[in-house]
Every structure is written in C-alpha cells, then in structure tokens.
Enzyme design. Structure first.
Site, PDB file in Angstrom:
ATOM      1  N   PRO A  65       0.820  -1.220   0.000  1.00 19.19           N
ATOM      2  CA  PRO A  65       0.000   0.000   0.000  1.00 19.19           C
ATOM      3  C   PRO A  65       0.852   1.267   0.000  1.00 19.19           C
ATOM      4  CG  PRO A  65      -0.156  -1.137   2.123  1.00 19.19           C
ATOM      5  CD  PRO A  65       0.626  -2.025   1.214  1.00 19.19           C
ATOM      6  N   ASP A 104     -10.224   0.894 -24.502  1.00 22.81           N
ATOM      7  CA  ASP A 104     -10.629   0.838 -23.090  1.00 22.81           C
ATOM      8  C   ASP A 104     -10.845   2.221 -22.503  1.00 22.81           C
ATOM      9  OD1 ASP A 104     -10.298  -1.855 -22.978  1.00 22.81           O
ATOM     10  OD2 ASP A 104      -8.408  -1.828 -21.868  1.00 22.81           O
TER      11      ASP A 104
HETATM   12  N1  ADE Z   1      -0.968  -4.971   0.091  1.00 20.65           N
HETATM   13  C1  ADE Z   1      -1.849  -4.583   1.016  1.00 20.65           C
HETATM   14  N2  ADE Z   1      -2.601  -3.572   0.581  1.00 20.65           N
HETATM   15  C2  ADE Z   1      -2.182  -3.296  -0.685  1.00 20.65           C
HETATM   16  C3  ADE Z   1      -2.563  -2.345  -1.661  1.00 20.65           C
HETATM   17  N3  ADE Z   1      -3.536  -1.451  -1.449  1.00 20.65           N
HETATM   18  N4  ADE Z   1      -1.908  -2.350  -2.842  1.00 20.65           N
HETATM   19  C4  ADE Z   1      -0.922  -3.223  -3.060  1.00 20.65           C
HETATM   20  N5  ADE Z   1      -0.512  -4.141  -2.182  1.00 20.65           N
HETATM   21  C5  ADE Z   1      -1.134  -4.188  -0.989  1.00 20.65           C
END
Ligand code: ADE
Length: 260
Positions: A93, A173
């Site tokens: 994240p 797309d």
């Molecule tokens: N692992 C946990 N959350 C994630 C996210 N939002 N994007 C990528 N990998 C992750």
C-alpha cells in the site's frame, strides 16, 4: 510474457490461471505464468517465514533471507532477458498508485516478477536490494499482496498483442485515451422503457464514433472530472464540456425551483 508470482498462498491464483482470458493466453503460449511458494525456501523443520519486528510493535515480518533466496532463485531460473532489467514488483500500500500507463509499460517487458507480502510486511532490506518497483492498487490496506497481484496481471496482459481478440482491443478501453469509454448496449433495443440511442442502431459509423466519444466525455465529466485536467482535449471537446456545465447549471436551477 513470463510472469512469476512469489506468495505464501499460491492456490489463490488457481482461479485466475485456469479461467477466462489468462487461461486462453496461456493455452496460446502468450503467457507463461508460474506461482512459487515462498515457504519452499525455508530450511528449518517448522518452515518459518516470519519473525517479530525489531523495535517491538504488533504483527510479524517476513524474513529477508527466505524472501531474498526465493526471489533470487526465481530470477535465476530463466536466462537473462534481452534489453531492460526484469521488473520485480513489490505489492504494497506504500507503492506508487497503479494505473493504465503503468499497465501498458509493464506489458512491453518479456518478463515480470511479483512479490506478495503478508503479515505486517517484508523486511525492508528485500525492497532495497532486489525490488525495482513498489506498486499499490489503491489507498486502502488489504491483508496481502495476492489480490493486488491478480489485478496487475489482469490489467497488464490485456495489452499483450493477441491476448484479447481484435474485437476487444485494449486501445479503446476506458483510460486508454485519457477519458472513460461511452455506454454499451445489446439487444433488445428497448428494455423496461429505456431505448438504445437511435444513432447506435443506424449504420453511420462516423456518427457512432462521435456519439461514443461524447458519451465517454460526459461520463468522465460526471464521474471522474479530475481526468479532464490531463486528457488530450480537442476544441470540440471543450465546447462539449461547456455544454455539460450549462446543462448541469440548468438542472440545478430547475431542482431549486421545484423545491420552491
Ligand atoms: N498490500 C496490502 N494492501 C495493498 C494495496 N492497497 N496495494 C498493493 N498491495 C497491498
């Protein structure tokens, strides 16, 4: 393209690998996708992949020696690629936000390797030493990198020539041209009182293209106006946007009048 996924849960990918587009692409020899269980690179009897964090705090951290050994073995498993370095993507994240452009860029590589973390994350030295790119699929936290990896694989392989039939070409797309796609309809021409626009039922291809473009622009205006800041817009597009703005203002006035 060869795709290697390192994960503690390879079975999560079985559905993706055996259904639909990915299955067809593998069958046609366009994609060679392999999953690898990181636990297979442990050496202790308990097959331990994680440990407590330095400095305390909750959660467990995936051990650098195991993950690095797994990554290096997978990277060395195929001959060095011609041209650019193989992308090694860490799903996190904290990564840069995935989008259409990144999908297109990745699709040009002969190979990509995806590392999925679990628990609180992976010891940061793996990122420093071996990862080329950190990718997030959105500003929320999932329990692991497996779902993000599937999202990325799906979005990337659609851009590999031959993966989609000609009729499904990815160039049309949403996002490919900086704005969203127009609406799609099929038979019947009338459904619960809603009628497919006349222009789509006629045979004038140029008029159909114009209608689709305008409808895509309208959807972008309504749902994703921030895309219009960077989308390549013609003078005609700008006139349409001014028209949408006038229509919105008229609708807002009429709603105010109705409320009295
Ligand atoms: N692992 C946990 N959350 C994630 C996210 N939002 N994007 C990528 N990998 C992750």
């Amino acid at each position: 393209m060869r795709i290697d996924v390192l994960t503690l849960f390879p079975s999560m990918f079985e559905g993706q690998m055996t259904e639909g587009m990915l299955w067809k692409a593998r069958d046609r020899g366009l994609i060679d996708m392999r999953t690898h269980n990181i636990r297979d690179w442990t050496t202790d009897p308990h097959r331990t992949v994680d440990d407590t964090p330095y400095g305390g705090g909750g959660g467990m951290i995936m051990k650098p020696d195991i993950v690095a050994r797994a990554l290096e073995a997978v990277l060395n498993d195929a001959p060095a690629q011609t041209g650019s370095r193989t992308p090694v993507l860490l799903m996190t994240p904290q990564g840069r936000l995935f989008n259409h452009q990144i999908a297109v860029e990745l699709s040009a590589h002969e190979r990509m390797v995806i590392l999925c973390g679990r628990y609180e994350g992976i010891d940061d030295r793996v990122r420093e030493l071996l990862v080329t790119d950190e990718i997030s699929i959105g500003d929320y936290v999932l329990t692991g990198g497996e779902l993000p990896a599937m999202v990325i694989i799906d979005a990337v392989i659609r851009h590999i020539p031959g993966v989609l039939g000609a009729e499904g070409a990815a160039g049309r797309d949403s996002h490919a041209e900086g704005i969203l796609e127009g609406a799609h309809y099929t038979r019947p021409a009338e459904f619960r009182g809603l009628v497919v626009p006349d222009v789509l039922q006629g045979g004038d291809h140029a008029a159909v293209e114009r209608w689709r473009h305008e409808d895509g622009l309208r959807r972008t205006w309504r749902n994703r106006p921030e895309l219009l800041r960077t989308a390549p817009l013609s003078d005609a597009d700008r006139r349409l946007l001014a028209k949408f703005a006038r229509e919105d203002a008229a609708r807002a006035r009429s709603n105010r009048d109705k409320r009295g």
